[in-house]
Design an enzyme around this catalytic site. Structure first.
Site, PDB file in Angstrom:
ATOM      1  NE  ARG A   1      68.698  47.433   5.718  1.00  0.00           N
ATOM      2  CZ  ARG A   1      68.928  48.710   5.995  1.00  0.00           C
ATOM      3  NH1 ARG A   1      70.128  49.085   6.452  1.00  0.00           N
ATOM      4  NH2 ARG A   1      67.980  49.626   5.807  1.00  0.00           N
TER       5      ARG A   1
ATOM      6  CE  LYS B   1      68.277  47.360   1.999  1.00  0.00           C
ATOM      7  NZ  LYS B   1      66.838  47.255   1.688  1.00  0.00           N
TER       8      LYS B   1
ATOM      9  CG  HIS C   1      64.865  39.999   7.023  1.00  0.00           C
ATOM     10  ND1 HIS C   1      65.933  39.595   6.252  1.00  0.00           N
ATOM     11  CD2 HIS C   1      64.596  41.269   6.650  1.00  0.00           C
ATOM     12  CE1 HIS C   1      66.271  40.586   5.443  1.00  0.00           C
ATOM     13  NE2 HIS C   1      65.490  41.606   5.658  1.00  0.00           N
TER      14      HIS C   1
ATOM     15  NE  ARG D   1      66.371  45.623   9.086  1.00  0.00           N
ATOM     16  CZ  ARG D   1      66.907  46.832   9.226  1.00  0.00           C
ATOM     17  NH1 ARG D   1      67.856  47.013  10.147  1.00  0.00           N
ATOM     18  NH2 ARG D   1      66.510  47.849   8.489  1.00  0.00           N
TER      19      ARG D   1
ATOM     20  CG  HIS E   1      63.735  51.769   7.690  1.00  0.00           C
ATOM     21  ND1 HIS E   1      62.707  51.312   8.495  1.00  0.00           N
ATOM     22  CD2 HIS E   1      64.333  50.661   7.179  1.00  0.00           C
ATOM     23  CE1 HIS E   1      62.702  49.986   8.475  1.00  0.00           C
ATOM     24  NE2 HIS E   1      63.670  49.568   7.692  1.00  0.00           N
TER      25      HIS E   1
ATOM     26  CE1 TYR F   1      60.065  45.401  11.290  1.00  0.00           C
ATOM     27  CE2 TYR F   1      60.469  47.518  10.252  1.00  0.00           C
ATOM     28  CZ  TYR F   1      60.713  46.163  10.354  1.00  0.00           C
ATOM     29  OH  TYR F   1      61.623  45.585   9.499  1.00  0.00           O
TER      30      TYR F   1
END
Length: 308
Positions: free
Chosen positions: A152, A176, A245, A248, A271, A280
């Protein structure tokens, strides 16, 4: 110009003046608010509602349904509702309304957008471009690392020098929720990082922990990374706008296309929910159709008469 009762349009005009004079909103923002509210006023006038005090949540839900039937998507309808809520906040302050009927109304959900993905060959061509100075050497190392490991934007900006192990081809990133994950670094990215580490001391002080630094030697900002990637695309002849992005998304899509291992890609991307990774799994249908035509024994097209 919209056709609506003056009793509806006059408060809208007063609200727009309030936005411009007191809230210092830009002319473009004011125009957007006016268009959305004038459209609502025109609809209400057609429903024989010519006083904002008489508008209730049922009337606004019917309006949302009308917007949806006209072809507006969820995001556009959400913008209309946001303008309406803010307008009613103004009317309440001015004592021209007794409640805000738009508060509990939500726009219909939009279909999830598929992420844009760069073409493999074009991306290889852009990343094979030779850097011209130390800053471009840094840029190439950043972009190679982002595409190689699926970082990210914030993760890339926050990478420290000691998080990178070139000998083992690994890097630790903080994602995250402050969750740390260990990622592989590909050969091309390792080559670009070695080139950057060779010139990094000319920009970074000895005690600087950030792996990527600005011209002044400070940790590079996310905004600078975005700007430099856009600049790289322009100067190197990209056919589409480059942004973090995109790299990524391309990492995830290209890896899935080759491996089909959704769980592995989920882990690499960091994730928490595999449903996030599933966006994806789209593949170019034309590519699939070609593979199918060429590979399936019952799908091969019959040859035309006279063909060898």
């Amino acid at each position: 110009m919209p056709v609506a009762a003056a009793s509806l349009l006059e408060p809208v005009a007063a609200f727009i003046r309030h936005l411009a004079a007191e809230r210092r909103q830009s002319p473009r923002t004011c125009d957007s608010y006016y268009r959305d509210l004038a459209r609502l006023a025109e609809y209400l006038d057609g429903q024989a509602l010519t006083d904002w005090r008489r508008v209730d949540s049922h009337a606004l839900r019917r309006y949302v349904a009308e917007l949806s039937r006209s072809g507006l998507g969820g995001r556009s309808i959400a913008r209309h509702l946001s303008a309406t809520r803010r307008f009613y906040d103004y009317l309440l302050r001015e004592k021209r309304a007794t409640d805000n009927p738009a508060l509990d109304i939500r726009a219909p959900r939009s279909g999830r957008r598929l992420p844009r993905v760069a073409d493999v060959d074009q991306l290889n061509q852009l990343l094979d471009s030779q850097p011209d100075d130390p800053l471009e050497i840094r840029d190439l190392a950043m972009f190679e690392l982002m595409y190689s490991s699926g970082l990210r934007l914030a993760e890339l900006a926050g990478v420290t020098r000691d998080a990178l192990d070139l000998a083992s081809g690994e890097i630790r990133v903080l994602g995250k929720g402050r969750k740390e994950r260990l990622l592989p670094v590909g050969r091309k990215a390792r080559e670009a990082l070695r080139a950057w580490l060779a010139v990094r001391p000319s920009l970074a002080g000895e005690g600087q922990p950030a792996l990527f630094v600005s011209r002044r030697g400070d940790p590079i900002s996310t905004r600078s990374i975005q700007a430099r990637l856009g600049r790289w695309g322009i100067t190197k002849g990209a056919e589409q706008r480059l942004h973090p992005h995109l790299l990524r998304h391309s990492f995830a899509s290209h890896l899935l296309e080759s491996s089909g291992d959704l769980r592995a890609v989920q882990e690499l991307l960091g994730h928490a929910d595999i449903a996030t990774t599933q966006i994806y799994t789209h593949l170019d249908f034309q590519h699939l159709a070609r593979v199918y035509d060429q590979s399936h024994p019952r799908a091969r097209r019959a040859r035309r008469d006279g063909e060898d």
